[in-house]
Enzyme design. Structure first.
Site, PDB file in Angstrom:
ATOM      1  CE1 TYR A 143       3.873  -4.700  -8.786  1.00 42.37           C
ATOM      2  CE2 TYR A 143       3.893  -4.644  -6.390  1.00 42.37           C
ATOM      3  CZ  TYR A 143       3.211  -4.816  -7.579  1.00 42.37           C
ATOM      4  OH  TYR A 143       1.867  -5.100  -7.562  1.00 42.37           O
ATOM      5  CE  LYS A 149       2.649  -6.662  -0.405  1.00 38.91           C
ATOM      6  NZ  LYS A 149       3.450  -5.975  -1.413  1.00 38.91           N
ATOM      7  CE1 TYR A 197       1.663  -9.743 -10.982  1.00 36.64           C
ATOM      8  CE2 TYR A 197       0.161  -9.386  -9.164  1.00 36.64           C
ATOM      9  CZ  TYR A 197       1.116  -8.911 -10.031  1.00 36.64           C
ATOM     10  OH  TYR A 197       1.512  -7.605  -9.958  1.00 36.64           O
ATOM     11  CG  ASP A 202       6.268   1.339  -1.716  1.00 33.71           C
ATOM     12  OD1 ASP A 202       5.762   0.825  -0.687  1.00 33.71           O
ATOM     13  OD2 ASP A 202       5.971   0.981  -2.869  1.00 33.71           O
TER      14      ASP A 202
HETATM   15  C1  LIG Z   1       2.911  -5.156  -2.592  1.00 31.78           C
HETATM   16  C2  LIG Z   1       3.515  -3.828  -2.769  1.00 31.78           C
HETATM   17  C3  LIG Z   1       2.751  -2.728  -3.193  1.00 31.78           C
HETATM   18  C4  LIG Z   1       1.305  -2.857  -3.580  1.00 31.78           C
HETATM   19  O1  LIG Z   1       0.509  -3.216  -2.501  1.00 31.78           O
HETATM   20  P1  LIG Z   1      -0.920  -3.897  -2.776  1.00 31.78           P
HETATM   21  O2  LIG Z   1      -1.568  -3.936  -1.438  1.00 31.78           O
HETATM   22  O3  LIG Z   1      -0.621  -5.262  -3.318  1.00 31.78           O
HETATM   23  O4  LIG Z   1      -1.642  -3.049  -3.753  1.00 31.78           O
HETATM   24  C5  LIG Z   1       3.374  -1.500  -3.275  1.00 31.78           C
HETATM   25  N1  LIG Z   1       4.671  -1.352  -2.956  1.00 31.78           N
HETATM   26  C6  LIG Z   1       5.427  -2.377  -2.551  1.00 31.78           C
HETATM   27  C7  LIG Z   1       6.858  -2.132  -2.197  1.00 31.78           C
HETATM   28  C8  LIG Z   1       4.886  -3.659  -2.450  1.00 31.78           C
HETATM   29  O5  LIG Z   1       5.660  -4.677  -2.082  1.00 31.78           O
END
Ligand SMILES: *Cc1c(COP(=O)(O)O)cnc(C)c1O
Length: 422
Positions: A143, A264, A15, A235
């Site tokens: 996202y 995460k 980024y 998600d």
């Molecule tokens: C960061 C994120 C992703 C992608 O995760 P990465 O480990 O960076 O590939 C997918 N969904 C959400 C909601 C996110 O915040």
């Protein structure tokens, strides 16, 4: 040669426009909520190092468990083999999730957790003989990651611009609210025969600017989907593991999604690991004597034992009563600060969910991710020893749960100063 110079010779950062980038700060050590650069300058990591770090840096419990695992079994192929950390993590994770999640599928980051969820849903319909169910519904500002499938179900933006023609078609809908909920439900009803799944970030949309919407409307959308058998994917890559005040954001719902994506905070921010969970309805559609109904997906590091051990150690800490107390404490402090700056002329909006506090700056017409204000704010806080990384004009605090009241107070005070000076 300094690390900055060596870095500039060989590294391409994420980024980052690599022509004249802002200087990359060499970090040599982390402890708790602090990062230390090579000159000994201390920074408060107020964005949890891209939202992953929930218990603070270099946590001794996680470090010890990782060390132990590295000395026992560092990795083994996960097709045809299994191991204690992967099984134990699944056993502990599944009951924590809302609804009746039955199986864990491991990957190694959030984007791949999303890819697997999408493939599960699309193949589910193929496996049960309804190949016509191919459409995916997603939020316009979503996202979900940076791989092609995850990009496809993310909102079209400057991030996806060079690839838009190659992304698959998705039915994008607006975030739900009191005014549009009925028309969104009608849209889903209308499309239902073609729709495979609906993917969403529950209540907080992270990367698109920490946008928030109400649980009651998501409940209605999920219920509408489930009425037609449309699979639903939560998600929780960003919202999971206490971030929104509950262990999972979906605990605020009555409806139960079929699939969850986690990453995460999953390992406390120490190791890359992704998880896609599903209920037995999804799983059973893949059970067959027909080999073509297999989910043919996997990664070299699927269910890496060290990452699983880190995740188990992170869960130990997460489930301690004092962690929940810390989360509530941050929530309360955030709320009091938000109240104190309500209506500030330089702020267009202030919003909060759990440990996430968002201040959207008034910018007149220029509200884009690329706005100059973003760099000004970013550098202003860095100079004062705080890592805050605004999304355009959206400044947010998303700290590790161990942050002290003093450090929170310092961040708030510095934000007040920034409001005066920028
Ligand atoms: C960061 C994120 C992703 C992608 O995760 P990465 O480990 O960076 O590939 C997918 N969904 C959400 C909601 C996110 O915040």
């Amino acid at each position: 040669m300094s690390l900055i110079v060596r870095d500039a010779k060989v590294i391409w950062h994420p980024y980052t426009q690599m022509k004249n980038p802002l200087p990359h700060i060499p970090i040599v050590r982390g402890e708790g909520v602090y990062l230390y650069d090579e000159n000994g300058k201390k920074y408060i990591d107020a964005v949890s190092s891209w939202w992953v770090n929930i218990h603070g840096h270099a946590h001794p419990h996680i470090a010890a468990k990782v060390f132990e695992q590295l000395n026992t079994l560092e990795h083994v192929i996960f097709a045809g083999f299994t191991h204690e950390p992967a099984v134990q993590l699944a056993e502990r994770l599944l009951p924590l999730l809302p609804g009746e999640q039955a199986k864990v599928f491991y990957t190694d980051n959030g984007s791949t957790a999303v890819e697997v969820a999408l493939k599960m849903c699309l193949q589910y319909w193929g496996n049960i003989g309804k190949q016509t169910r191919k459409k995916i519904i997603a939020f316009k500002n979503a996202y979900h990651g940076d791989t092609f499938g995850a990009m496809s179900v993310s909102g079209r933006s400057i991030f996806t611009d060079p690839f838009n023609q190659l992304l698959f078609d998705v039915e994008f809908i607006e975030l739900p609210n009191a005014q549009n909920i009925e028309s969104l439900k009608s849209r889903i009803n209308y499309l239902s025969n073609e729709v495979a799944c609906f993917i969403f970030e529950p209540m907080v949309l992270g990367a698109s600017g920490m946008l928030m919407y109400e649980a009651q409307y998501l409940d209605q959308l999920i219920e509408t989907c489930q009425k037609h058998g449309i699979l639903t994917i939560a998600d929780e890559v960003m919202t999971g593991f206490g971030r929104t005040g509950k262990y999972f954001s979906c605990e605020a719902l009555t409806a139960k999604p079929d699939i969850f994506c986690l990453s995460k905070g999953l390992t406390g921010g120490t190791m890359p690991l992704g998880v896609t969970t599903c209920n037995s309805k999804v799983f059973e559609a893949f059970l067959s004597d027909d080999k073509l109904k297999t989910l043919y997906h996997g990664h070299s590091f699927t269910a890496n034992p060290v990452a699983c051990a880190a995740s188990l150690a992170s869960l130990d800490i997460l489930l301690k009563p004092e962690t929940l107390k810390n989360i509530k404490r941050i929530e309360t402090r955030h709320a009091a600060f938000a109240e104190s700056i309500k209506g500030h002329v330089k702020l267009k909006d202030i919003r909060q969910r759990g440990t996430i506090l968002v201040m959207e700056w008034e910018t007149g017409d220029d509200t884009t991710y690329l706005s100059g204000l973003r760099d000004n704010l970013y550098l202003y806080f860095l100079e004062r020893g705080i890592v805050l990384r605004p999304l355009g004009n959206v400044l947010y605090i998303l700290p590790p749960y161990v942050i002290s009241d003093e450090d929170l107070a310092y961040i708030y005070k510095t934000i007040l100063k920034a409001l005066e000076e920028i």
